[in-house]
Design an enzyme around this catalytic site. Structure first.
Site, PDB file in Angstrom:
ATOM      1  N   LYS A  62     -41.752  19.974   8.933  1.00  0.00           N
ATOM      2  CA  LYS A  62     -41.321  18.647   9.233  1.00  0.00           C
ATOM      3  C   LYS A  62     -42.549  17.352   8.508  1.00  0.00           C
ATOM      4  O   LYS A  62     -42.140  16.565   7.900  1.00  0.00           O
ATOM      5  CB  LYS A  62     -41.364  18.203  10.663  1.00  0.00           C
ATOM      6  CG  LYS A  62     -40.803  16.956  11.247  1.00  0.00           C
ATOM      7  CD  LYS A  62     -40.664  17.026  12.498  1.00  0.00           C
ATOM      8  CE  LYS A  62     -40.388  15.474  12.966  1.00  0.00           C
ATOM      9  NZ  LYS A  62     -40.300  15.143  14.354  1.00  0.00           N
ATOM     10  N   GLU A  80     -51.363  25.856   8.226  1.00  0.00           N
ATOM     11  CA  GLU A  80     -50.975  27.151   8.132  1.00  0.00           C
ATOM     12  C   GLU A  80     -49.818  27.169   6.910  1.00  0.00           C
ATOM     13  O   GLU A  80     -49.916  28.132   6.001  1.00  0.00           O
ATOM     14  CB  GLU A  80     -50.347  27.693   9.345  1.00  0.00           C
ATOM     15  CG  GLU A  80     -51.341  28.100  10.386  1.00  0.00           C
ATOM     16  CD  GLU A  80     -51.291  26.776  11.203  1.00  0.00           C
ATOM     17  OE1 GLU A  80     -51.194  25.730  11.044  1.00  0.00           O
ATOM     18  OE2 GLU A  80     -51.682  27.124  12.496  1.00  0.00           O
ATOM     19  N   GLY A 109     -39.277  19.213  15.930  1.00  0.00           N
ATOM     20  CA  GLY A 109     -39.596  20.447  15.208  1.00  0.00           C
ATOM     21  C   GLY A 109     -39.038  21.652  15.968  1.00  0.00           C
ATOM     22  O   GLY A 109     -37.906  22.367  15.218  1.00  0.00           O
ATOM     23  N   ARG A 110     -38.770  21.545  17.200  1.00  0.00           N
ATOM     24  CA  ARG A 110     -38.432  22.658  18.045  1.00  0.00           C
ATOM     25  C   ARG A 110     -36.776  22.496  18.236  1.00  0.00           C
ATOM     26  O   ARG A 110     -36.232  23.403  18.779  1.00  0.00           O
ATOM     27  CB  ARG A 110     -38.988  23.092  19.238  1.00  0.00           C
ATOM     28  CG  ARG A 110     -39.071  21.912  20.158  1.00  0.00           C
ATOM     29  CD  ARG A 110     -40.276  21.911  21.297  1.00  0.00           C
ATOM     30  NE  ARG A 110     -40.657  20.828  21.804  1.00  0.00           N
ATOM     31  CZ  ARG A 110     -41.515  19.859  21.705  1.00  0.00           C
ATOM     32  NH1 ARG A 110     -42.249  20.126  20.639  1.00  0.00           N
ATOM     33  NH2 ARG A 110     -41.793  18.898  22.222  1.00  0.00           N
ATOM     34  N   GLU A 132     -43.206  24.097  25.028  1.00  0.00           N
ATOM     35  CA  GLU A 132     -43.915  23.104  24.029  1.00  0.00           C
ATOM     36  C   GLU A 132     -43.110  21.653  24.521  1.00  0.00           C
ATOM     37  O   GLU A 132     -43.733  20.691  24.582  1.00  0.00           O
ATOM     38  CB  GLU A 132     -43.612  23.245  22.619  1.00  0.00           C
ATOM     39  CG  GLU A 132     -44.594  22.165  21.988  1.00  0.00           C
ATOM     40  CD  GLU A 132     -44.603  22.759  20.303  1.00  0.00           C
ATOM     41  OE1 GLU A 132     -45.285  23.354  19.882  1.00  0.00           O
ATOM     42  OE2 GLU A 132     -43.892  22.140  19.474  1.00  0.00           O
ATOM     43  N   HIS A 155     -38.412  49.839  30.475  1.00  0.00           N
ATOM     44  CA  HIS A 155     -39.648  50.811  30.382  1.00  0.00           C
ATOM     45  C   HIS A 155     -40.907  50.372  30.170  1.00  0.00           C
ATOM     46  O   HIS A 155     -42.021  51.043  29.763  1.00  0.00           O
ATOM     47  CB  HIS A 155     -39.456  51.882  29.330  1.00  0.00           C
ATOM     48  CG  HIS A 155     -37.868  52.518  29.630  1.00  0.00           C
ATOM     49  ND1 HIS A 155     -37.777  53.788  30.308  1.00  0.00           N
ATOM     50  CD2 HIS A 155     -36.410  52.236  29.201  1.00  0.00           C
ATOM     51  CE1 HIS A 155     -36.627  54.017  30.386  1.00  0.00           C
ATOM     52  NE2 HIS A 155     -35.603  53.334  29.884  1.00  0.00           N
ATOM     53  N   LYS A 167     -56.138  22.004  17.058  1.00  0.00           N
ATOM     54  CA  LYS A 167     -56.010  21.933  15.629  1.00  0.00           C
ATOM     55  C   LYS A 167     -57.309  21.079  15.020  1.00  0.00           C
ATOM     56  O   LYS A 167     -57.953  21.449  14.073  1.00  0.00           O
ATOM     57  CB  LYS A 167     -54.638  21.060  15.304  1.00  0.00           C
ATOM     58  CG  LYS A 167     -53.586  21.675  15.179  1.00  0.00           C
ATOM     59  CD  LYS A 167     -52.504  20.816  14.843  1.00  0.00           C
ATOM     60  CE  LYS A 167     -51.140  21.321  14.941  1.00  0.00           C
ATOM     61  NZ  LYS A 167     -49.982  20.310  14.476  1.00  0.00           N
TER      62      LYS A 167
HETATM   63  O1  F6P Z   1     -47.108  23.449  17.161  1.00  0.00           O
HETATM   64  C1  F6P Z   1     -47.052  22.300  16.924  1.00  0.00           C
HETATM   65  C2  F6P Z   1     -46.059  21.773  15.803  1.00  0.00           C
HETATM   66  O2  F6P Z   1     -46.021  20.385  15.556  1.00  0.00           O
HETATM   67  C3  F6P Z   1     -44.765  22.165  16.459  1.00  0.00           C
HETATM   68  O3  F6P Z   1     -44.153  20.856  17.013  1.00  0.00           O
HETATM   69  C4  F6P Z   1     -44.092  22.139  15.228  1.00  0.00           C
HETATM   70  O4  F6P Z   1     -42.617  22.830  15.290  1.00  0.00           O
HETATM   71  C5  F6P Z   1     -45.049  22.852  14.316  1.00  0.00           C
HETATM   72  O5  F6P Z   1     -46.206  22.452  14.717  1.00  0.00           O
HETATM   73  C6  F6P Z   1     -44.598  22.685  12.991  1.00  0.00           C
HETATM   74  O6  F6P Z   1     -44.773  21.266  12.215  1.00  0.00           O
HETATM   75  P1  F6P Z   1     -44.278  21.256  10.790  1.00  0.00           P
HETATM   76  O7  F6P Z   1     -42.848  21.465  10.715  1.00  0.00           O
HETATM   77  O8  F6P Z   1     -44.709  19.815  10.663  1.00  0.00           O
HETATM   78  O9  F6P Z   1     -44.904  21.903   9.731  1.00  0.00           O
END
Ligand code: F6P
Length: 544
Positions: free
Chosen positions: A204, A210, A265-266, A351, A382, A510
């Site tokens: 987003k 990452e 995002g979620r 979240e 189990h 972060k």
């Molecule tokens: O974990 C924090 C967060 O901002 C989430 O809310 C989001 O889904 C994720 O990182 C990834 O963010 P982006 O889509 O901006 O890479």
């Protein structure tokens, strides 16, 4: 206005809880043979049974009074009207617009045409990939797609592509890279051929460490294995709200699928973040997923509160978390295809509602979101069900299952469902001393041995579960199920007076990680942290 915990509806529920806590679920069922009919709801193919929760009609009336006191209906309207209910970020929360057929306005502008434009763009792209109109740089058809994203840019697409595996096209295999741990990237890429691999960089913000690091590594891999700079445009597309950052990364804006800041995002799998879903199962099935969610949206927006599935699911959660102090909630799908559903719900619920400050800036004096976890049945049985049955803490649980399987193997599905029904029944009824005694005596056990074993074999029961049965896990039903949980989370946030659409809590880690990464790259000893962190960094550096 009294505080929530001093409000009339809250105090009434508290008083009522002390009455309900005296009653065993088993006796509630004995007292009322109509309990299932009274405390279950049906929407399309989805049956929600909350009769194995410690509720009676008075409980439901009081929970509904709490919902009215907290102006739930107004908040639902405000969300659908595109108000900026994500107050800390001054944004609307309009995932419902992504699956709407009606105009939805943000700042007086109808966003539906933009939503439809991107859906059409996804459709054209998907068809081009499937038909071979769009191919890899050597002219071969794409056989593999790799989605690089994390959190909401990963969990929804992974969960849905797994859930809809029976709908996956044979010609395309989806892969997902989320973790910064090079293990995932290496294990994925080592099997792939760059000539036939399409990368989707999904973020987003397009600033997530990452994702950008993994995207650069994928690019390097592509160039090192035969692809050229001129082929990048053909093999890399982006999904983002941040056009500038996408361009800066080197992806042609023509290969960008846009979404908007009013999509959390979620809550984004319905947007272009769903591109890997459409590529894996076809755009028609993606549209069916949207249609299922849209049906649940309409139900949520129009059904009376007492007949409204997301409202009742949310209120049952409130009853458990706030009045029975149940802080652990298991999600137990009796469907292997839903094996990533608990992980997806962890982000959606934790979240969203893992907050301690109200919309008015005050610290809450009540519990918010539970710890959500789970595994598919019967594997969980189990592993951890022992604690659910005989442990010292109460865990509430949602059991989910389809009536029909996509995989008709022998009697497997009936056996699976027999376990579902047996577990929910056993958690509810338990087994008392009298029953255990009779059982052991019938086995011919002598009196001394029987009395010694007896306490170990008693099950207290009275463990709260909610059952969700649906006909078949098809795209429509899955869409409706996901929307059910999205709206459940919203309902709870309204009761708790918190904003479920921001996530400031993930920022601190972060920021610190950025600072520590710089320290890991330097030569001198690291002393700027607490003794534990300095010690751990020292040990790592000595042994890396
Ligand atoms: O974990 C924090 C967060 O901002 C989430 O809310 C989001 O889904 C994720 O990182 C990834 O963010 P982006 O889509 O901006 O890479």
């Amino acid at each position: 206005m009294p505080s929530l915990t001093q409000s009339p509806a809250w105090l009434a529920l508290q008083a009522h809880q002390s009455v309900m806590a005296q009653q065993h679920l088993r006796s509630l069922f004995q007292q009322d043979p109509q309990r299932f009919e009274k405390f279950s709801l049906l929407f399309n193919d989805i049956l929600l049974d909350y009769s194995k929760q410690p509720v009676d009609q008075e409980t439901i009336n009081l929970l509904l009074a709490l919902a009215r006191q907290q102006k739930l209906s107004d908040w639902i309207e405000r969300m659908f009207a595109g108000e900026k209910i994500n107050s800390t970020e001054q944004r609307a929360a309009l995932h419902i617009a992504l699956r709407s057929e009606q105009p939805v306005h943000v700042d007086g502008i109808d966003v539906l045409p933009e939503v439809k434009r991107v859906l059409k763009q996804m459709e054209r792209f998907t068809i081009a990939v499937h038909s071979g109109a769009r191919r890899g740089y050597t002219g071969k058809m794409f056989t593999d797609i790799v989605n690089i994203g994390i959190g909401g840019s990963d969990l929804g697409p992974v969960m849905v592509t797994e859930a809809l595996k029976p709908y996956q096209l044979n010609s395309i295999t989806p892969h997902f890279i989320s973790n910064i741990d090079g293990a995932q990237l290496s294990a994925t890429l080592c099997h792939l051929n760059p000539e036939t691999t399409l990368f989707i960089i999904a973020s987003k913000t397009f600033t997530t460490q990452e994702t950008l690091t993994n995207a650069h590594a994928a690019r390097t891999w592509f160039l090192a294995h035969g692809g050229g700079e001129q082929d990048i445009a053909q093999h890399f597309v982006a999904v983002s709200t941040n056009r500038t950052a996408v361009e800066k990364f080197g992806i042609d804006p023509d290969n960008m699928f846009e979404f908007w800041d009013w999509v959390g995002g979620r809550y984004s799998l319905w947007s272009a973040i769903g591109l890997p879903i459409a590529l894996a199962v076809s755009m028609d099935n993606f549209y069916a997923l949207l249609a299922g969610a849209r049906a649940m949206d309409q139900h949520f927006a129009t059904a009376p509160l007492e007949k409204n599935l997301p409202v009742m699911l949310g209120l049952i959660g409130i009853w458990q978390i706030n009045f029975f102090a149940t802080s652990s909630h298991a999600v137990l799908p009796y469907d292997q295809s839903l094996h990533r559903f608990p992980a997806y719900l962890q982000q959606l619920e934790m979240e969203s509602n893992g907050k301690r400050i109200t919309r008015d800036g005050e610290a809450v004096d009540y519990a918010t979101g539970a710890v959500v976890w789970g595994e598919p049945g019967t594997n969980g049985q189990h592993a951890f069900y022992q604690l659910l049955h005989q442990g010292t803490q109460t865990v509430s649980a949602d059991f989910l299952a389809p009536c029909q399987s996509h995989y008709p193997v022998g009697d497997h599905h009936r056996m699976l469902l027999a376990n579902f029904f047996a577990q929910t029944e056993a958690l509810m009824t338990g087994k008392n001393a009298q029953e255990v005694r009779a059982e052991l005596a019938a086995l011919g056990m002598n009196a001394d041995a029987l009395e010694q074993l007896l306490p170990h074999k008693i099950f207290p029961g009275n463990r709260p579960t909610t059952s969700i049965l649906f006909k078949k896990l098809d795209p429509e039903t899955l869409g409706a199920l996901i929307a059910l949980y999205e709206h459940k989370v919203f309902v709870q946030s309204v009761i708790w007076n918190i904003n479920p659409f921001d996530q400031w809590g993930v920022e601190l880690g972060k920021q610190l990680a950025g600072k520590i990464l710089a320290e890991l790259q330097q030569d001198s000893a690291v002393t700027s942290h607490d003794a534990s962190t300095n010690g751990l960094i020292g040990y790592f550096r000595a042994n890396q």
